[in-house]
Scaffold this active site. Sequence first.
Site, PDB file in Angstrom:
ATOM      1  N   ASN A 162     -13.995  -0.150  -6.834  1.00 39.46           N
ATOM      2  CA  ASN A 162     -15.043   0.780  -6.386  1.00 39.46           C
ATOM      3  C   ASN A 162     -15.810   1.454  -7.519  1.00 39.46           C
ATOM      4  O   ASN A 162     -16.317   2.564  -7.348  1.00 39.46           O
ATOM      5  CB  ASN A 162     -14.415   1.860  -5.501  1.00 39.46           C
ATOM      6  N   HIS A 190      -3.713   5.754   3.674  1.00 38.07           N
ATOM      7  CA  HIS A 190      -4.456   4.580   3.222  1.00 38.07           C
ATOM      8  C   HIS A 190      -3.886   3.289   3.803  1.00 38.07           C
ATOM      9  O   HIS A 190      -4.631   2.446   4.334  1.00 38.07           O
ATOM     10  CB  HIS A 190      -4.446   4.541   1.694  1.00 38.07           C
ATOM     11  N   SER A 227     -11.330  -1.200  -0.440  1.00 37.13           N
ATOM     12  CA  SER A 227     -10.044  -1.171   0.254  1.00 37.13           C
ATOM     13  C   SER A 227     -10.212  -1.392   1.746  1.00 37.13           C
ATOM     14  O   SER A 227      -9.320  -1.920   2.411  1.00 37.13           O
ATOM     15  CB  SER A 227      -9.342   0.180   0.037  1.00 37.13           C
ATOM     16  N   ASP A 239       0.835  -1.191   0.000  1.00 41.32           N
ATOM     17  CA  ASP A 239       0.000   0.000   0.000  1.00 41.32           C
ATOM     18  C   ASP A 239       0.875   1.248   0.000  1.00 41.32           C
ATOM     19  O   ASP A 239       1.976   1.225  -0.539  1.00 41.32           O
ATOM     20  CB  ASP A 239      -0.917  -0.044   1.240  1.00 41.32           C
TER      21      ASP A 239
END
Length: 249
Positions: free
Chosen positions: A154, A63, A221, A8
Amino acid sequence: GMVVAVLDTGVDRGHQDLDANIWTNAREIAGNGVDDDGNGFVDDVFGWNFDGNNSNTLDGHGHGTHVSGTIAAERNAFGVTGVAYGARIMPVKVLSDTGSGSYASVANGIRYAADNGANVINLSLGGGTGDLAVRSAIEYAWSRGLAVVMAAGNEGAATTGYPAAYASSWGIAVGAVDSSGSMASFSNRAGTTVLDYVTAAGVAVTSTTPNNTYATWSGTSMATPHMAGAMALLMQANRVSGRNLSIGQ
């Protein structure tokens, strides 16, 4: 005791709710400028940054830290508690502090995690097209017994994005549901191709963010690390590799 690699934007390893659960490379001596363990990465005590090609895996975005908290935030008297609060997070930075990155970094990060002791790989990232190097790396990790858990995407589409689409052969794709169990409007669906696809909480999820803060975010996520944490618990309990578990049964 399971190790979950978070590929990430990095991880705030000093966060008060994560600091006790960060993986370290015990074979490496910090700051000596030497590849002590001979794995090809110098001073990778806290994982590796494939976006910047260095050992700095700190999170300048948020994130990766948010994802990490859902997986393994400590069970203490404050903040949040991770699904697998006894697991350890291996920071593998494959995205920049703006949240962008390359398929090459992702592929290299997957192989790094597989070669350096991870049991589970969390991929809360994706794109609209496939990539042969990433597919090969996922197959490699899966063949070594790692559970590779990937966000469905998404876009509210009928099918998953990539790399989640590779769950037709390797790994697990994860869609998002809300607190009532209803499918999130933004979550990509499983499509018509048979693949390992599950759903998890991905709407208004509160978790850790850098500098000892917390935030509430939504997305596949956020759903994916719930499954990554569950896989860590399953693998610990069953003492078998992720590819031998009956996912979705």
